[in-house]
Design a protein around this motif. Structure first.
Motif, short mmCIF file in Angstrom:
data_model
loop_
_atom_site.label_atom_id
_atom_site.label_comp_id
_atom_site.label_asym_id
_atom_site.label_seq_id
_atom_site.Cartn_x
_atom_site.Cartn_y
_atom_site.Cartn_z
N VAL A 104 0.85 -1.19 0.00
CA VAL A 104 0.00 0.00 0.00
C VAL A 104 0.89 1.24 0.00
CG1 VAL A 104 -1.80 1.29 1.21
CG2 VAL A 104 -1.81 -1.21 1.29
N ALA A 105 0.57 2.20 -0.85
CA ALA A 105 1.28 3.49 -0.85
C ALA A 105 0.41 4.53 -0.13
CB ALA A 105 1.56 3.95 -2.28
N VAL A 106 1.03 5.31 0.76
CA VAL A 106 0.33 6.39 1.47
C VAL A 106 0.98 7.70 1.08
CG1 VAL A 106 -0.39 7.28 3.71
CG2 VAL A 106 -0.03 4.82 3.41
N GLU A 107 0.18 8.63 0.63
CA GLU A 107 0.71 9.90 0.11
C GLU A 107 0.09 11.09 0.83
OE1 GLU A 107 0.29 13.52 -2.46
OE2 GLU A 107 -1.28 12.24 -1.69
N ALA A 108 0.89 12.12 1.07
CA ALA A 108 0.35 13.40 1.53
C ALA A 108 1.24 14.51 0.98
CB ALA A 108 0.31 13.48 3.05
N HIS A 109 0.67 15.67 0.81
CA HIS A 109 1.43 16.79 0.26
C HIS A 109 0.94 18.09 0.89
CE1 HIS A 109 -2.16 16.13 -2.21
NE2 HIS A 109 -2.27 17.43 -2.10
N CYS A 110 1.70 19.14 0.67
CA CYS A 110 1.35 20.41 1.31
C CYS A 110 1.92 21.53 0.46
CB CYS A 110 1.93 20.47 2.72
SG CYS A 110 3.65 19.97 2.77
N LYS A 111 1.07 22.19 -0.26
CA LYS A 111 1.52 23.35 -1.04
C LYS A 111 1.08 24.57 -0.25
CE LYS A 111 3.01 24.91 -5.19
NZ LYS A 111 4.38 24.87 -5.67
N SER A 204 5.00 26.94 14.35
CA SER A 204 5.83 26.39 13.28
C SER A 204 5.47 27.06 11.95
CB SER A 204 5.68 24.87 13.20
OG SER A 204 4.35 24.50 13.05
N PRO A 205 6.51 27.45 11.20
CA PRO A 205 6.28 28.15 9.93
C PRO A 205 5.93 27.16 8.82
CG PRO A 205 8.64 28.02 10.42
CD PRO A 205 7.94 27.34 11.55
N PRO A 206 5.08 27.54 7.89
CA PRO A 206 4.63 26.59 6.86
C PRO A 206 5.71 26.27 5.84
CG PRO A 206 3.69 28.77 6.48
CD PRO A 206 4.41 28.85 7.79
N ALA A 207 5.60 25.09 5.24
CA ALA A 207 6.54 24.68 4.19
C ALA A 207 5.81 23.82 3.17
CB ALA A 207 7.72 23.92 4.80
N ASP A 208 6.37 23.79 1.97
CA ASP A 208 5.80 23.01 0.86
C ASP A 208 6.53 21.68 0.74
OD1 ASP A 208 4.43 25.33 0.38
OD2 ASP A 208 5.36 25.74 -1.57
N SER A 324 8.15 20.11 13.45
CA SER A 324 7.48 21.09 12.59
C SER A 324 8.12 22.46 12.72
CB SER A 324 6.00 21.18 12.95
OG SER A 324 5.33 20.01 12.59
N LEU A 325 8.66 22.75 13.89
CA LEU A 325 9.30 24.05 14.09
C LEU A 325 10.55 24.18 13.22
CD1 LEU A 325 8.86 24.09 17.95
CD2 LEU A 325 7.89 25.81 16.40
N GLY A 326 11.25 23.06 12.99
CA GLY A 326 12.48 23.10 12.23
C GLY A 326 12.33 22.64 10.79
N MET A 327 11.48 21.64 10.56
CA MET A 327 11.27 21.17 9.19
C MET A 327 10.30 22.08 8.44
SD MET A 327 10.77 17.06 9.74
CE MET A 327 11.04 16.50 8.08
N GLY A 328 9.35 22.63 9.16
CA GLY A 328 8.26 23.39 8.57
C GLY A 328 6.96 22.65 8.80
N TYR A 329 5.90 23.42 9.00
CA TYR A 329 4.58 22.83 9.20
C TYR A 329 4.00 22.52 7.84
CZ TYR A 329 -0.35 22.47 10.40
OH TYR A 329 -1.65 22.04 10.53
N CYS A 330 3.62 21.28 7.64
CA CYS A 330 3.17 20.88 6.31
C CYS A 330 1.83 20.16 6.39
CB CYS A 330 4.24 20.05 5.61
SG CYS A 330 5.16 18.90 6.64
N PHE A 331 0.89 20.77 7.10
CA PHE A 331 -0.49 20.27 7.15
C PHE A 331 -0.52 18.77 7.44
CE2 PHE A 331 -1.59 23.77 3.83
CZ PHE A 331 -1.50 24.72 4.81
N ASP A 332 -1.31 18.06 6.65
CA ASP A 332 -1.51 16.64 6.94
C ASP A 332 -0.33 15.78 6.50
OD1 ASP A 332 -4.02 17.34 7.91
OD2 ASP A 332 -4.87 17.27 5.89
N ALA A 333 0.63 16.38 5.81
CA ALA A 333 1.84 15.63 5.45
C ALA A 333 2.82 15.57 6.62
CB ALA A 333 2.51 16.28 4.23
#
Ligand SMILES: [Zn+2]
Lengths: 375, 160
Positions: A104-111, A204-208, A324-333
């Motif tokens: 099974v592949a699980v995918e999430a993304h955050c633009k 945490s600042p947002p990231a894509d 999330s503080l260091g990587m960036g906040y990326c919603f559900d990803a």
């Protein structure tokens, strides 16, 4: 048939504050390509696909229709989870344990940079009859939660600032993190109050980005080069009514971790877990979640963080990915990035972010709809 | 980033909604508008009093449609925050104090602005009373409660 499930592939696009070149679907394609390659499989080998996304984050309605092609999943079994990435992982575990699928592949993304004002989305998440206050930032909910947590535990604001300092520093060693930086606690405490006591640098600042995991049954995992076994998963959602929740404690995370620990046969999490990835969307949440997950005794998280016990070289490294503080906040990803980071830790592939003896780990996540996963 | 150089299109999601208060919400807001008190529901089995009121108990799943009571709009500041930004991230001047008030006699509460208090005097667990809009100006909405003020600072009169 074995009940065991493993993560056999992880692929992600490095998180960045902006990604003007690629669409989120192209980022998903890149992450999927890497994950399938990591697992030594092709898209045709995947039996079922889970995509995690939500309409308001994409700017389109009926977003589930936009997910198949970048995963190689057109005219294949796909379903979408409008929740947290870990719920996608849990769904994949269930697909495999019920014998419906082997891979099974699980995918999430955050633009995130496509959303000009994420606060507008957050505001619309509040109950329209009772909870929406016009004209103020929706972070007020976090400001109130932080105040009550500090009140109940006596944790000083220095400890919250130290979470930011630690995670931003950890992120410097993680090539997919967007916000690595050397800060002092004073830099954090001097940042502007957004909803006091909550400060700008404690959010945490947002990231894509985009991330794909491949999960496998034991039989399928044996044919892959680097399986990492999932020993337990758990998830729980608190009441949607702000008035009915605990403002000081993360009750949902307690229940979710108990479910995961029970499945994994973990009786003493504070002694058995070697490192943890926990939600730090807001810096105080890391302290709250460590206590809820029984990794640190209640009201003790602040002291241990201030003493350095949760640094990468400490007794319990927490968010060595940068969180999330260091990587960036990326919603559900977010949770899938953290799961991918935990997989690399357990494989010993985390490079400069590697913690010692990373055999058993927990990764856990919480905001308003909360679940938890234990690897 | 200068958006004029990126291949992006600006757009909005222009969707409009109606939000239904529901049976419980209708009773709550009409009671607030007409009499200035708070309608709540009680689960006798769980000994939980719901505010905002609900037609069902979230613990034992009982039907609470016949389990109404009323409470006065006062309680204690369970937690609060000093909001310094508006919805677009611009500074709010002056900042606003927003609190979750645990209403006396309930296990729930309401979110509202704190009024008639200096910032340095706000405390967790401080007793407060609702400041209601004048009866003729109430519309049966949350903003019929203008905010909450420290109990001692209110003029000595009964809530209408
Ligand atoms: Zn009940």
């Amino acid at each position: 048939m074995s009940d065991r499930v493993a993560v056999v592939g992880a692929g992600e696009v490095p998180l960045r504050p902006l990604s003007p070149r690629q669409s989120y679907r192209e980022m998903g394609f890149e992450a999927a390509t890497r994950a399938y390659d990591d697992a030594g499989v092709t898209h045709q080998d995947i039996d079922s696909f889970v995509s995690v996304c939500e309409d308001f984050h994409e700017g389109t309605s009926i977003t589930d229709e936009y997910t198949p092609d970048q995963l190689g999943a057109v005219l294949r079994p796909v379903h979408t989870v409008a929740g947290d990435g870990l719920q996608g992982v849990a769904a994949a575990v269930m697909l495999i344990r019920t014998g419906i699928a082997d891979l099974v592949a699980v995918e999430a993304h955050c633009k995130t940079s496509n959303i000009l004002a994420h606060e507008q989305v957050l505001t619309m998440a509040l109950d329209p009859s009772y909870e929406r206050l016009p004209g103020i930032t929706p972070h007020f909910v976090a400001g109130m939660e932080m105040r009550r947590y500090l009140h109940e535990t006596g944790a000083p604001e220095d400890a919250v600032a130290m979470v930011v300092v630690k995670n931003r520093r950890h992120a410097l060693s993680n090539p997919v993190a967007a916000y690595g930086e050397v800060l002092s606690p004073d830099d954090v405490l001097a940042s502007a109050a957004v909803c006091a006591p909550l400060r700008e640098r404690e959010i945490s600042p947002p990231a894509d980005g985009a991330v794909v995991l491949v999960l496998a049954s034991e039989e399928a995992a044996r044919r892959t080069p680097k399986p990492v076994w999932i020993r337990g998963v758990g998830w729980a959602s608190d009441s949607p009514w702000l008035a009915a929740r605990s403002w000081g404690q993360a009750s949902y995370a307690s229940l979710a971790t108990q479910m995961a620990y029970q499945m994994a046969g973990i009786a003493k999490p504070d002694q058995e877990i070697r490192f943890a990835e926990v939600d730090d969307t807001y810096a105080y949440k890391e302290l709250q979640h460590l206590e809820a997950a029984q990794l640190i005794p209640r009201a003790d998280a602040a002291r241990i963080v201030l003493e350095g016990g949760t640094r990468r070289g400490g007794r319990l490294p927490v968010n060595s990915s940068g969180g999330s503080l260091g990587m960036g906040y990326c919603f559900d990803a977010t949770a899938l990035y953290r799961t991918a980071a935990a997989v690399r830790q357990i494989r010993g592939e985390a490079g400069r972010a590697q913690v010692e003896r990373a055999a058993t780990t927990g990764t856990q996540r919480g905001l308003n709809q909360i679940e938890d996963c234990e690897l | 980033m200068n958006l004029t150089h990126a291949r992006v299109w600006r757009g909005t999601m222009p969707v409009q909604y109606l939000y239904t208060a529901g049976v419980a919400g209708e009773r709550f807001f009409q009671t607030l508008r007409r009499r200035g008190v708070l309608a709540v529901t009680r689960c006798a089995e769980c000994q939980v009093t719901y505010l905002p009121p609900r037609l069902y108990c979230e613990r034992c799943f009982a039907d609470l449609s016949q389990a109404w009571a009323e409470v006065a709009p006062g309680g204690r500041v369970h937690t609060y925050t000093v909001v310094c930004e508006d919805q677009d991230g611009h500074p709010l001047d002056p900042p606003q104090v927003v609190a979750f008030v645990r209403i006396d006699g309930t296990d729930g509460g309401l979110i509202g602005r704190l009024l008639r208090v200096r910032l340095q005097d706000v405390r967790v667990e401080m007793p407060v009373d609702a400041v209601l809009a004048p009866p003729r100006r109430r519309r049966g909405r949350m903003d019929d409660i203008v905010g909450f003020a420290p109990r001692r600072a209110l003029p000595r009169r009964r809530t209408p």
